[in-house]
Design a protein around this motif. Structure first.
Motif, PDB file in Angstrom:
ATOM      1  N   THR A 126      44.220  27.269  44.192  1.00  0.00           N
ATOM      2  CA  THR A 126      42.775  27.456  44.356  1.00  0.00           C
ATOM      3  C   THR A 126      42.370  27.352  45.829  1.00  0.00           C
ATOM      4  O   THR A 126      41.373  27.941  46.255  1.00  0.00           O
ATOM      5  CB  THR A 126      42.017  26.408  43.512  1.00  0.00           C
ATOM      6  OG1 THR A 126      42.395  26.568  42.147  1.00  0.00           O
ATOM      7  CG2 THR A 126      40.516  26.558  43.632  1.00  0.00           C
TER       8      THR A 126
ATOM      9  N   TYR B 128      44.766  34.294  40.627  1.00  0.00           N
ATOM     10  CA  TYR B 128      44.290  34.097  39.257  1.00  0.00           C
ATOM     11  C   TYR B 128      45.440  34.239  38.256  1.00  0.00           C
ATOM     12  O   TYR B 128      45.551  33.462  37.305  1.00  0.00           O
ATOM     13  CB  TYR B 128      43.181  35.087  38.898  1.00  0.00           C
ATOM     14  CG  TYR B 128      41.864  34.789  39.569  1.00  0.00           C
ATOM     15  CD1 TYR B 128      41.294  33.527  39.505  1.00  0.00           C
ATOM     16  CD2 TYR B 128      41.178  35.776  40.264  1.00  0.00           C
ATOM     17  CE1 TYR B 128      40.081  33.249  40.107  1.00  0.00           C
ATOM     18  CE2 TYR B 128      39.961  35.516  40.876  1.00  0.00           C
ATOM     19  CZ  TYR B 128      39.425  34.250  40.792  1.00  0.00           C
ATOM     20  OH  TYR B 128      38.233  33.980  41.391  1.00  0.00           O
TER      21      TYR B 128
ATOM     22  N   ARG C 156      47.707  31.134  38.213  1.00  0.00           N
ATOM     23  CA  ARG C 156      47.111  29.984  37.534  1.00  0.00           C
ATOM     24  C   ARG C 156      47.126  30.190  36.019  1.00  0.00           C
ATOM     25  O   ARG C 156      47.479  29.290  35.251  1.00  0.00           O
ATOM     26  CB  ARG C 156      45.695  29.722  38.038  1.00  0.00           C
ATOM     27  CG  ARG C 156      45.694  29.123  39.446  1.00  0.00           C
ATOM     28  CD  ARG C 156      44.303  28.903  39.959  1.00  0.00           C
ATOM     29  NE  ARG C 156      43.843  30.147  40.568  1.00  0.00           N
ATOM     30  CZ  ARG C 156      42.685  30.295  41.181  1.00  0.00           C
ATOM     31  NH1 ARG C 156      41.850  29.293  41.279  1.00  0.00           N
ATOM     32  NH2 ARG C 156      42.351  31.447  41.720  1.00  0.00           N
TER      33      ARG C 156
ATOM     34  N   TYR D 266      41.373  32.057  33.592  1.00  0.00           N
ATOM     35  CA  TYR D 266      41.990  32.578  34.819  1.00  0.00           C
ATOM     36  C   TYR D 266      42.475  34.011  34.638  1.00  0.00           C
ATOM     37  O   TYR D 266      42.308  34.849  35.527  1.00  0.00           O
ATOM     38  CB  TYR D 266      43.160  31.696  35.266  1.00  0.00           C
ATOM     39  CG  TYR D 266      42.748  30.405  35.906  1.00  0.00           C
ATOM     40  CD1 TYR D 266      41.846  30.374  36.970  1.00  0.00           C
ATOM     41  CD2 TYR D 266      43.275  29.202  35.453  1.00  0.00           C
ATOM     42  CE1 TYR D 266      41.473  29.175  37.554  1.00  0.00           C
ATOM     43  CE2 TYR D 266      42.917  27.996  36.034  1.00  0.00           C
ATOM     44  CZ  TYR D 266      42.013  27.990  37.083  1.00  0.00           C
ATOM     45  OH  TYR D 266      41.656  26.808  37.663  1.00  0.00           O
TER      46      TYR D 266
ATOM     47  N   ARG E 218      39.545  36.341  34.676  1.00  0.00           N
ATOM     48  CA  ARG E 218      39.052  36.512  36.050  1.00  0.00           C
ATOM     49  C   ARG E 218      39.965  37.451  36.831  1.00  0.00           C
ATOM     50  O   ARG E 218      39.504  38.230  37.654  1.00  0.00           O
ATOM     51  CB  ARG E 218      38.907  35.163  36.739  1.00  0.00           C
ATOM     52  CG  ARG E 218      37.743  34.374  36.103  1.00  0.00           C
ATOM     53  CD  ARG E 218      37.363  33.168  36.839  1.00  0.00           C
ATOM     54  NE  ARG E 218      36.703  33.522  38.084  1.00  0.00           N
ATOM     55  CZ  ARG E 218      36.381  32.638  39.013  1.00  0.00           C
ATOM     56  NH1 ARG E 218      36.646  31.364  38.816  1.00  0.00           N
ATOM     57  NH2 ARG E 218      35.796  33.007  40.118  1.00  0.00           N
ATOM     58  N   MET E 219      41.272  37.381  36.570  1.00  0.00           N
ATOM     59  CA  MET E 219      42.199  38.297  37.220  1.00  0.00           C
ATOM     60  C   MET E 219      41.844  39.739  36.847  1.00  0.00           C
ATOM     61  O   MET E 219      41.810  40.617  37.713  1.00  0.00           O
ATOM     62  CB  MET E 219      43.639  37.996  36.791  1.00  0.00           C
ATOM     63  CG  MET E 219      44.645  38.942  37.416  1.00  0.00           C
ATOM     64  SD  MET E 219      46.134  39.234  36.461  1.00  0.00           S
ATOM     65  CE  MET E 219      45.553  39.783  34.903  1.00  0.00           C
TER      66      MET E 219
END
Length: 168
Positions: A71, A99, A102, A137, A140-141
């Motif tokens: 992050t 992303y 994670r 995550y 979001r990727m």
């Protein structure tokens, strides 16, 4: 270790840049280099955890540390270049990779935990939190390159909806 020496040198460049008030294009390059070093180092650490099948005694701490490390480039980009979007500072590929890594780390952890039925019975809330965070995550990727912005509370129940949204 070569990775750590390289990371240290790039961190020194970043500190020097920040003290001297350099150009934003130079900052972007330094942050991208730093991000790549973070990705390299954390990849090594993640593989050790996977090879050891996520030891119960140390994995939660190591996973939190890896998530924090992955992050950090995003946080630094936001702090050091507040007038720019993080994706324009780090680049789409690196932001996607942060992303992905994670989400994949939490997926691998949950996959391993899923085989430990007694652990899941005792730690159901932790297990579900890890799954949800991993999915967040990964979502979001998928959003990095498309214009659809989903809030963290969105849950997709079918692949057709996910496919439709990912196409923008």
């Amino acid at each position: 270790d070569d990775y750590l020496q390289n990371a240290s040198a790039i961190l020194d460049k970043l500190k020097s840049y920040y003290r001297q008030g350099g150009e934003s294009s130079n900052l972007s390059k330094v942050l991208q280099d730093y991000t790549q070093v973070i990705l390299d180092i954390t990849f090594y650490e993640e593989n050790k955890l996977v090879d050891q099948e996520f030891p119960e005694d140390c994995s939660p701490f190591k996973i939190q540390q890896l998530l924090q490390d992955l992050t950090e480039p995003e946080v630094l980009a936001g702090r050091l270049a507040p007038a720019q979007e993080v994706q324009s500072v780090l680049g789409l590929e690196l932001l996607e990779c942060l992303y992905w890594r994670r989400g994949a780390l939490l997926y691998m952890y949950c996959h391993t935990l899923h085989q430990r039925k007694q652990w899941i019975k005792k730690n159901k809330d932790t297990f579900l939190k890890c799954i949800q965070e991993g999915v967040r995550y990964l979502m979001r990727m998928l959003q990095v390159r498309n214009s659809v912005k989903l809030n963290d509370g969105v849950v997709l129940h079918d692949t057709a909806t996910a496919s439709f949204l990912s196409e923008g």
